[in-house]
Enzyme design. Structure first.
Site, PDB file in Angstrom:
ATOM      1  N   SER A  18      -9.956  -0.433   7.315  1.00  0.00           N
ATOM      2  CA  SER A  18      -9.438  -0.238   5.951  1.00  0.00           C
ATOM      3  C   SER A  18      -8.769  -1.452   5.328  1.00  0.00           C
ATOM      4  O   SER A  18      -8.422  -1.422   4.154  1.00  0.00           O
ATOM      5  CB  SER A  18      -8.460   0.943   5.930  1.00  0.00           C
ATOM      6  OG  SER A  18      -9.147   2.137   6.171  1.00  0.00           O
TER       7      SER A  18
ATOM      8  N   SER B 242      -9.638   1.897   2.944  1.00  0.00           N
ATOM      9  CA  SER B 242      -8.736   2.602   2.055  1.00  0.00           C
ATOM     10  C   SER B 242      -7.716   1.703   1.362  1.00  0.00           C
ATOM     11  O   SER B 242      -7.013   2.141   0.444  1.00  0.00           O
ATOM     12  CB  SER B 242      -7.996   3.693   2.840  1.00  0.00           C
ATOM     13  OG  SER B 242      -7.192   3.121   3.859  1.00  0.00           O
TER      14      SER B 242
ATOM     15  N   LYS C 299       0.848  -1.195   0.000  1.00  0.00           N
ATOM     16  CA  LYS C 299       0.000   0.000   0.000  1.00  0.00           C
ATOM     17  C   LYS C 299       0.885   1.247   0.000  1.00  0.00           C
ATOM     18  O   LYS C 299       1.912   1.291   0.695  1.00  0.00           O
ATOM     19  CB  LYS C 299      -0.913  -0.016   1.230  1.00  0.00           C
ATOM     20  CG  LYS C 299      -1.954   1.102   1.268  1.00  0.00           C
ATOM     21  CD  LYS C 299      -2.855   0.928   2.497  1.00  0.00           C
ATOM     22  CE  LYS C 299      -3.906   2.017   2.602  1.00  0.00           C
ATOM     23  NZ  LYS C 299      -4.786   1.825   3.765  1.00  0.00           N
TER      24      LYS C 299
END
Length: 490
Positions: free
Chosen positions: A178, A154, A79
């Protein structure tokens, strides 16, 4: 051989047995990226040249005994709020344009020590603020099961990459769900460890008291193996905990007879989709048939979870994001009049709407006239929520909840109503407020073929219990399938 159907552990095992090479696995991932990512947009950046060179190095290291771990040779996606030395880190925000960290996140060092190969950086909601991966400054990510729908957020880029076969494993970060929510939307397995189990050094902070890095994989065993790689004490992180019980893979058993599962009945009241509720209730039946004890109980603080979470998270975000001012690194506005105007223009142009909204909310609740009325009250509420969960774990081994009240919305729907998007985190935020571990496992599909996930929550440091329960359920559920086998082809 269809390598994309293998789990990470299966790929690593075949590499050790010389049935495939490390380079074969890396080439397979990049072929999927080239085939699909122009539609899905899971990645912001890929490292093909470096990954090929690293594959040869790891192959040699496996041969000479340098890399002996169970995930040696496995490609992994990261990420884009986790720093990789010498590679751009944007947090999917314009304000970090051109920022290249000169240091390495602790988790990246541990991945490299384990002989894993970093494929690239995945898309995300800007500064991890969002639930759909639509607030990225670099374009939206699409759900591999149906590209008209969001992948969640996210960590939507990481979950979409694993679901689409563009990575065997991925790292995400979880501040209020997330990892667990996009795992549910994308039909993969994602885990948020106990706060402090994984070092946050090198993770760009959103809300420091809530953030935690965690694994995303095709199944529970892959997540357990990856958690073993990244977990452990780090003196560079003041919140890191020195734990000795990090042998998570030993819990890969299908025996849960006598385990007690608690279900907060408020989680199944208004707001939940009938199809999600039906899939959840069916999972409870399966667990009961496996010999587990399933009981309903009441969580009286549920209505306060979302307000407490967004007050605390926004307050910490407004403080953490003060450093992005155009002075030291990243984006700087081209036209301004003096220092203060430079700050103002840079932040106005550099931050997206959702980030600005949360900075403003955080600044408001921390202001002198409202600090006691909002922020301190939210902290007290957080303590009450933690107390109620502590009482629940006095009776139950694992708590069960849906991962989200509905399946993946269509692209554009959530951004029309930010409040509705915030309320979509209702089942996940308590885990972060209380510092608990949680894992999401696919448990069904809705009538449109979109995945549904069940969330298993453990007491602090009880990752082994939720991994055991999740693996046991997964073994009975069987293969969940891929977007190519069900849903709209990516």
């Amino acid at each position: 051989m269809e390598l994309e159907k293998l789990t990470a552990l299966q790929l690593a095992d075949k590499i050790k047995k010389h049935e495939v090479s490390v380079l074969d696995g890396v080439k397979d991932v990049f072929s999927k990226i080239e085939e699909k990512d122009n539609r899905i947009h899971a990645y912001l950046d890929t490292y093909k040249k470096e990954a090929y060179a690293r594959a040869k190095e790891v192959e040699k290291g496996i041969e000479d005994g340098t890399y002996t771990g169970p995930l040696a040779g496995v490609p992994i996606a990261i990420k884009d709020n986790i720093c990789v030395q010498g590679k751009p880190t944007t947090c999917a925000s314009k304000i970090l344009e051109g920022f290249v960290p000169q240091y390495q996140a602790e988790v990246i060092s541990r991945l490299e020590k384990a002989g894993m190969i970093i494929i690239g950086k995945t898309n995300m909601d800007e500064f991890a603020m969002g639930s759909t991966t639509e607030t990225s400054a670099y374009g939206i990510t699409r759900n591999p099961w149906n590209t008209e729908h969001v992948p969640g957020g996210s960590s939507g880029g990481s979950c979409a990459a694993v679901a689409a076969g563009e990575a065997y494993l991925a790292l995400g970060s979880d501040t209020g769900g997330s990892i667990r929510q996009p795992s549910s939307y994308c039909g993969v397995t994602g885990m948020k460890p106990t706060y402090g189990t994984v070092s946050r050094y090198g993770l760009v902070a959103y809300a420091s008291s809530l953030d935690q890095i965690g694994p995303i994989g095709k199944d529970v065993a892959d997540c357990a193996a990856l958690l073993e790689v990244i977990a452990g004490h780090d003196p560079k992180d003041s919140t890191s905990i020195d734990r000795k019980d990090l042998d998570f893979s030993s819990e890969m058993t299908d025996k849960i007879t006598g385990m007690k599962f608690g279900v907060p009945k408020e989680y199944l009241s208004e707001g939940i989709s009938p199809e999600v509720k039906d899939a959840f209730m069916e999972t409870l039946k399966v667990l009961t048939q496996m010999g587990a004890i399933v009981e309903f109980f009441s969580v009286k603080t549920m209505e306060y979870m979302i307000p407490a979470y967004y007050i605390i998270a926004s307050a910490e975000a407004s403080s953490n994001l003060e450093r992005f001012d155009g002075v030291k690194y990243g984006y700087r506005a081209k036209e301004y009049d003096g220092l203060h105007d430079m700050y103002k223009c840079t932040r106005t142009e550099g931050f997206g709407e959702e980030v600005k909204r949360r900075i403003m909310l955080g600044s408001f609740v921390l202001s002198s006239g409202y600090y006691d009325a909002y922020y301190l009250k939210a902290l007290r509420t957080k303590a009450l929520i933690k107390k109620e969960f502590d009482q629940a774990f006095g009776k139950y081994d694992v708590l069960l909840a849906p991962a989200a009240p509905y399946t993946a919305p269509k692209i554009g729907e959530s951004l029309k109503d930010p409040m509705a998007m915030y309320l979509g985190d209702i089942y996940t935020v308590a885990v972060n407020l209380c510092g608990l571990p949680g894992i999401t496992v696919p448990c069904g599909k809705d009538s449109a073929g979109l995945p549904i996930g069940i969330q298993m929550i453990g007491d602090c440091f009880m990752e082994r219990k939720i991994l055991r329960a999740a693996h046991a359920y997964e073994s009975v559920r069987g293969d969940f399938g891929t977007p190519e086998e069900g849903g709209k082809r990516a």
